[in-house]
Design a protein around this motif. Structure first.
Motif, PDB file in Angstrom:
ATOM      1  N   UNK A  62      55.892  47.397 149.955  1.00  0.00           N
ATOM      2  CA  UNK A  62      57.090  46.766 149.408  1.00  0.00           C
ATOM      3  C   UNK A  62      57.021  45.283 149.648  1.00  0.00           C
ATOM      4  N   UNK A  63      58.139  44.615 149.416  1.00  0.00           N
ATOM      5  CA  UNK A  63      58.208  43.173 149.646  1.00  0.00           C
ATOM      6  C   UNK A  63      59.388  42.852 150.543  1.00  0.00           C
ATOM      7  N   UNK A  64      59.293  41.701 151.180  1.00  0.00           N
ATOM      8  CA  UNK A  64      60.329  41.258 152.115  1.00  0.00           C
ATOM      9  C   UNK A  64      61.420  40.483 151.387  1.00  0.00           C
ATOM     10  N   UNK A  65      62.390  40.031 152.143  1.00  0.00           N
ATOM     11  CA  UNK A  65      63.471  39.209 151.597  1.00  0.00           C
ATOM     12  C   UNK A  65      62.940  37.942 150.945  1.00  0.00           C
ATOM     13  N   UNK A  66      61.856  37.392 151.468  1.00  0.00           N
ATOM     14  CA  UNK A  66      61.271  36.169 150.910  1.00  0.00           C
ATOM     15  C   UNK A  66      60.102  36.442 149.976  1.00  0.00           C
ATOM     16  N   UNK A  67      59.905  37.707 149.620  1.00  0.00           N
ATOM     17  CA  UNK A  67      58.906  38.042 148.621  1.00  0.00           C
ATOM     18  C   UNK A  67      57.496  38.239 149.132  1.00  0.00           C
ATOM     19  N   UNK A  68      57.314  38.319 150.442  1.00  0.00           N
ATOM     20  CA  UNK A  68      55.967  38.575 150.975  1.00  0.00           C
ATOM     21  C   UNK A  68      55.681  40.072 150.935  1.00  0.00           C
ATOM     22  N   UNK A  69      54.441  40.397 150.674  1.00  0.00           N
ATOM     23  CA  UNK A  69      54.038  41.786 150.545  1.00  0.00           C
ATOM     24  C   UNK A  69      53.809  42.422 151.913  1.00  0.00           C
ATOM     25  N   UNK A  70      54.237  43.676 152.023  1.00  0.00           N
ATOM     26  CA  UNK A  70      54.009  44.483 153.220  1.00  0.00           C
ATOM     27  C   UNK A  70      52.877  45.451 152.897  1.00  0.00           C
ATOM     28  N   UNK A  71      51.795  45.363 153.656  1.00  0.00           N
ATOM     29  CA  UNK A  71      50.596  46.158 153.364  1.00  0.00           C
ATOM     30  C   UNK A  71      50.414  47.278 154.381  1.00  0.00           C
ATOM     31  N   UNK A  72      49.866  48.380 153.884  1.00  0.00           N
ATOM     32  CA  UNK A  72      49.455  49.482 154.756  1.00  0.00           C
ATOM     33  C   UNK A  72      48.059  49.925 154.346  1.00  0.00           C
ATOM     34  N   UNK A  73      47.221  50.174 155.338  1.00  0.00           N
ATOM     35  CA  UNK A  73      45.863  50.646 155.112  1.00  0.00           C
ATOM     36  C   UNK A  73      45.790  52.125 155.484  1.00  0.00           C
ATOM     37  N   UNK A  74      45.366  52.958 154.551  1.00  0.00           N
ATOM     38  CA  UNK A  74      45.130  54.375 154.829  1.00  0.00           C
ATOM     39  C   UNK A  74      43.652  54.566 155.125  1.00  0.00           C
TER      40      UNK A  74
END
Length: 578
Positions: A62-74
């Motif tokens: 998803x993205x944060x309040x300021x538009x930065x991407x939240x990444x997850x590695x599987x």
């Protein structure tokens, strides 16, 4: 294929070039003698994914309040099974923006699994048997600003949701100011014969409270800053405050009960995206949330009025009691023994999603030592008093001077303040106090990642054995089945069974008519508790280090299938011909 090659070439060039003005290239294996800012974390995940595309998947959660991407590695070996069919291990960190070493533990765990796969038997088995979900930075805006802006060691924690702290109709307008431009928010002091502090006679950098009737030398003015909004107060309206570890739905309480809770649960948009990500992976049975300070392993519950089943405490103990051996000096305890919290991560994961959850509080400042190690440390009545604290301050300054190369502390220097006039600015800098100097980082990340690996090794692994097939009268056959969970964690938490938050694990017989079925209490004495309805399906959870035996009376001949079905432990199936 062409697209994947193109992506790999791009990421490889990134790894070689590094970031302009950064600390060198990012390549596999990752380095852990440094801290990664937000952009570095993203690059590190991309480089790991590019280097091991057959074992990894990189998702934007998803993205944060300021538009930065939240990444997850599987990390999952698809050759040994689809990820949702395996016990899932989830690891995240940096839910508070300043808790940056928590993100490094997550990166190290990913790096360890990938670079040692096929070379280390323990790692290889964990990658083949489990699905690993690694989200290094929950609070991406907080981490970004902690590196990019001037801060204290304890600021930039909040989700970046504006809040009118001083109730003047303006939002976030009076944060601390980096008056001397050194990148840290330190302390201000002013010479004052009527002040409450004096310089420590052994180390004048330390401020000591004066005794009654003793003449003072200084007044502590607080953090660097000016009165930005002209209301006569300093630094009273910084960013936020929405605490992402108080904003989860389970046992959420409003701000007048729990500071930082926000106006409603999951009001942090990035946090809501992470909750959805977790919900889409129902196989996750073990959850770690890493924070930054204290040397603790904390389990649920987070407040004393809540009780959890003893069998779940026993399962937690399998991990917790070994974890404190892997991380010397840490303690293992229920979260409420620290202080009560509401709307926190571990409660959400345990009570809502049925995942065992542990909070890892990482760095212990007591490790910043400059003394001859004693065989034992005698307890004194002065422990925790002012004298003891001053002695500790002296030792930490000696650690700074002689071990950390003077990089953790800013010497007091004169500054002409626009309101106070001649003052001094100094004290512990941003990259100190709550996080280790980089030379201490490699051991910290390895030891804590080893606890995650321990938990992965203890996720349930169910074996099924048909240990008896016997012909009975009237075209009936008795089939007896033994299920064994050889690892330490149950196939379901007892709390999940109690609350019925999802379908209970079960053993199902198909392919023939089952006229009776039930749990064997003692097969030698033929003691069986038969189930009244639908005997072909037996519901249960299999605790860690345990076995369970079931009996089915089957009519007729042919091929029958016995299948163990579980949301969080891998399904097991076998067939036999009667």
């Amino acid at each position: 294929m062409i697209r994947n090659i193109f992506l790999f070439l791009i990421l490889f060039s990134i790894s070689l070039a590094g970031k302009a003005g950064g600390e060198g290239k990012i390549e596999v294996p990752l380095r852990f003698d440094r801290y990664y800012d937000y952009d570095d974390v993203v690059t590190a995940l991309e480089v790991l994914h590019a280097a091991y595309p057959e074992l990894t998947k990189l998702d934007v959660v998803g993205e944060s309040e300021e538009g930065r991407k939240i990444y997850a590695l599987t990390i999952n070996n698809a050759k040994t099974g689809e990820e949702l069919s395996k016990p899932g291990v989830y690891v995240d960190g940096n839910i508070h923006g300043n808790e940056i070493q928590a993100g490094e533990v997550c990166l190290y765990y990913a790096n360890m699994l990938l670079t040692k796969y096929g070379k280390n038997d323990k790692i290889t088995k964990a990658v083949d048997r489990n699905a690993h979900y690694i989200l290094p930075v929950v609070n991406v805006d907080g981490r970004y600003h902690f590196f990019a802006d001037a801060h204290t060691p304890s600021s930039s924690r909040s989700i970046r949701v504006a809040k009118d702290d001083d109730r003047d109709g303006l939002f976030d307008e009076d944060a601390p100011d980096d008056l001397d431009g050194d990148g840290s928010i330190c302390q201000m002091r002013i010479k004052d014969p009527n002040g409450n502090y004096k310089a420590d006679p052994e180390d004048p950098r330390i401020m000591v409270r004066v005794k009654p009737n003793e003449k003072g030398e200084y007044t502590i003015l607080g953090s660097e800053g000016i009165d930005n909004d002209g209301d006569g107060r300093f630094n009273e309206d910084a960013e936020g405050y929405l605490d992402p570890n108080r904003n989860w739905p389970y046992n959420w309480m409003p701000p007048y009960v729990q500071q930082g809770a926000g106006n409603f649960p999951l009001s942090g948009v990035g946090l809501k995206a992470i909750n959805d990500y977790f919900a889409e992976r129902p196989n996750i049975i073990m959850n770690f949330a890493f924070h930054n300070s204290g040397g603790m392993w904390l389990r649920v519950p987070a407040e004393k009025s809540t009780k959890i089943p003893k069998s779940d405490v026993d399962a937690y103990d399998v991990i917790g009691k070994e974890a404190i051996k892997i991380t010397p000096g840490y303690v293992y305890m229920p979260s409420y023994d620290l202080y009560p919290t509401y709307g926190d991560t571990d409660g959400q994961m345990y009570f809502v999603f049925g995942s065992y959850s542990l909070v890892g509080e990482l760095f212990m400042r007591s490790q910043e030592t400059y003394k001859v190690k004693e065989a034992t440390t005698p307890k004194t009545e002065e422990s925790g008093n002012d004298r003891n604290n001053v002695e500790r301050d002296r030792e930490q300054l000696k650690f700074n001077d002689n071990v950390a190369l003077g990089e953790l502390y800013k010497e007091w220097k004169p500054f002409n303040h626009p309101v106070y006039g001649e003052i001094e600015i100094g004290g512990w800098v941003k990259m100190s106090s709550r996080l280790p100097h980089p030379f201490m980082l490699p051991e910290l990340v390895h030891r804590n990642a080893s606890v995650v690996l321990l938990a992965a090794e203890n996720t349930p692994e169910i074996k099924m054995e048909v240990f008896e097939v016997k012909n009975l009268d009237n075209n009936l056959r008795r089939v007896r089945v033994r299920l064994e969970n050889k690892n330490g964690l149950s196939s379901m938490t007892a709390q999940a069974v109690k609350d019925k938050i999802y379908e209970i694990d079960h053993l199902k017989v198909s392919g023939a008519k089952v006229v009776a079925g039930g749990k064997i209490n003692n097969y030698r004495l033929n003691q069986v508790t038969y189930k009244e309805n639908k005997p072909e399906i037996q519901f249960f959870a299999l605790p860690g280090h345990s076995t369970a035996e079931y009996e089915f009376i089957i009519e007729g001949k042919g091929t029958v299938t016995l299948e163990y079905i579980s949301r969080k432990a891998k399904n097991v199936k076998t067939s036999l011909k009667l």
